[in-house]
Design an enzyme around this catalytic site. Structure first.
Site, PDB file in Angstrom:
ATOM      1  N   ARG A  36      -6.235  -0.720   5.616  1.00 16.36           N
ATOM      2  CA  ARG A  36      -6.034  -0.175   6.954  1.00 16.36           C
ATOM      3  C   ARG A  36      -7.296   0.516   7.424  1.00 16.36           C
ATOM      4  O   ARG A  36      -7.937   1.251   6.674  1.00 16.36           O
ATOM      5  CB  ARG A  36      -4.862   0.816   6.989  1.00 16.36           C
ATOM      6  N   SER A  79       8.490   5.519   3.762  1.00 13.39           N
ATOM      7  CA  SER A  79       9.327   5.379   4.948  1.00 13.39           C
ATOM      8  C   SER A  79      10.177   4.127   4.798  1.00 13.39           C
ATOM      9  O   SER A  79       9.895   3.255   3.972  1.00 13.39           O
ATOM     10  CB  SER A  79       8.481   5.286   6.220  1.00 13.39           C
ATOM     11  N   ARG A  94      -0.724   8.118  -2.688  1.00 16.73           N
ATOM     12  CA  ARG A  94      -0.064   9.365  -2.295  1.00 16.73           C
ATOM     13  C   ARG A  94       0.937   9.832  -3.356  1.00 16.73           C
ATOM     14  O   ARG A  94       1.146  11.035  -3.528  1.00 16.73           O
ATOM     15  CB  ARG A  94       0.622   9.199  -0.941  1.00 16.73           C
ATOM     16  N   ARG A 154      -5.625   9.546   2.581  1.00 14.77           N
ATOM     17  CA  ARG A 154      -5.706   8.583   3.684  1.00 14.77           C
ATOM     18  C   ARG A 154      -6.981   7.766   3.497  1.00 14.77           C
ATOM     19  O   ARG A 154      -8.057   8.133   3.944  1.00 14.77           O
ATOM     20  CB  ARG A 154      -5.714   9.307   5.032  1.00 14.77           C
ATOM     21  N   GLU A 205       3.966  12.939   4.598  1.00 12.90           N
ATOM     22  CA  GLU A 205       4.624  11.635   4.514  1.00 12.90           C
ATOM     23  C   GLU A 205       4.217  10.879   3.246  1.00 12.90           C
ATOM     24  O   GLU A 205       3.042  10.747   2.929  1.00 12.90           O
ATOM     25  CB  GLU A 205       4.263  10.779   5.736  1.00 12.90           C
TER      26      GLU A 205
END
Length: 410
Positions: free
Chosen positions: A250, A340, A378, A265, A337
């Site tokens: 990403r 999800s 993460r 990140r 986060e």
């Protein structure tokens, strides 16, 4: 993709559902429906005019063969031809307008999706303080070498941290297989059709890496290739559940500071993703099932977390509803986060043309759902920070030691 034919019969509920997103998609829906309605009126008129023109040409030819006066037929055909020439560019313009609007329309929001981020429940005990993951990992996370080799926000993982990642992935895949998920290692280079089919195009172009010399893209999640696994098919069996393990890429931006420190990140990371194809009346229950599995994983790792019903204006284009699991990070003293899960209903299956045949009847579009089982980087952060000891080490949960993880880091 939305079923605009069905929506056009009673558009207001759909317009209201999109209005909750606050992104103008409700007005785009109205414009798309208006263009569709105009097309539905003009296309039959054009087709009738074309037929009349063809019939007129034959009548003129017949009159000429018979030596009759064809002037009236010629005048009529000229009038019809002029109308066809008027209609064709207008129809082409409306078709282009409709197609451009249609592909920008996101999924309808679920009535139970939150208007603002809403915590639902919390599990585990929050640590009041602690070192961050870079301090705990030390030389096992080499950001400097990653930056030298690839640029900012790339990292080398080394030593026992590698075995911890591999154990985490294997433990997770075994757990998911026990829940009926078939393990998959999918391609990470995909065609544009796969990204369009899952709703990442046109929507998140700025986050996607594209190859310069081939019509291929690097995926940011194995949701993309897993969704395309049955593209164009009428599935012979649902539900079907897959657990994909892959690297992910990403280009996402992040504000300087804690988000871009370490491996929280980064541009490349590994992930285990759940993906399910189910009958439409089972998708809400399946969504809760995926959420329960994500909670089971975090509880098995003894990572404190909370569940959040995500606000509709923060949903991706394909999601009707989304839950986040946010892990507690002692070094930041906040929830961040971690995983999800989203219910995308029939939005992706319409784009990818994935159907099933209920009880031997007419094929219908399946519903698709996705959920992150483990975002490895993460999760490593959450493991290290929540299992750190007073001497700077990290005690590793026993469930991971059974799959080759070290008992302790540091």
């Amino acid at each position: 993709m939305l079923d605009l034919r069905a929506i056009s019969r009673d558009p207001e509920p759909a317009v209201a559902a999109l209005a909750r997103r606050k992104d103008g998609s409700d007005e785009r829906l109205r414009a798309a429906l208006a263009a569709r309605e105009r097309l539905n009126a003009l296309i039959p008129e054009r087709d009738e005019a074309r037929a009349a023109r063809n019939a007129g040409s034959e009548a003129i030819a017949q009159a000429k063969r018979s030596g009759e006066d064809a002037s009236a037929a010629i005048a009529q055909m000229q009038a019809v031809s002029a109308r066809v020439k008027e209609l064709e560019p207008e129809i082409a313009r409306l078709e282009e307008e409709f197609n451009q609007l249609q592909v920008t329309l996101p999924n309808l929001t679920d009535p139970t999706a939150a208007d603002e981020d809403t915590p639902i429940r919390e599990w585990g005990e929050r640590a009041s303080e602690g070192r961050d993951h870079l301090e705990l990992a030390g030389a096992m996370i080499d950001m400097e070498a990653g930056s030298k080799t690839s640029g900012p926000r790339f990292a080398y993982l080394k030593g026992d941290l590698v075995f911890l990642e591999l154990a985490l992935v294997r433990w997770t895949l075994e757990k998911l297989r026990g829940h009926g998920f078939e393990p998959v290692i999918p391609p990470v280079l995909v065609k544009e059709e796969a990204l369009f089919g899952t709703g990442f195009l046109p929507d998140t172009e700025q986050q996607i890496y594209r190859l310069a010399d081939d019509p291929l893209y690097l995926t940011g999640t194995s949701e993309v290739p897993l969704a395309s696994l049955h593209a164009g098919e009428i599935m012979d069996e649902v539900p079907r559940r897959y657990a994909g393990f892959s690297p992910c890429f990403r280009r996402e931006a992040g504000a300087a500071g804690k988000d871009t420190r370490g491996i929280f990140r980064v541009h490349q990371f590994d992930k285990v993703e759940m993906f399910a194809f189910v009958e439409p009346d089972q998708s809400a229950a399946e969504h809760e099932r995926l959420l329960a599995i994500e909670e089971e994983i975090l509880q098995g790792l003894h990572i404190p977390y909370r569940v959040v019903n995500i606000a509709v204006d923060d949903l991706g284009s394909s999601a009707a509803k989304k839950f986040d699991l946010e892990a507690w990070l002692p070094s930041q003293q906040k929830f961040r986060e971690l995983t999800s899960t989203s219910n995308t209903t029939a939005f992706q299956s319409r784009r990818l043309n994935i159907r099933y045949r209920p009880d031997g009847g007419k094929p219908e579009f399946v519903h698709t759902l996705n959920g992150t089982a483990v975002a490895v980087g993460r999760t490593l952060i959450a493991l290290m920070e929540n299992h750190q000891t007073g001497d700077g080490g990290v005690e590793i949960p026993a469930v991971l030691q059974e799959w080759g993880a070290p008992a302790r880091l540091g």
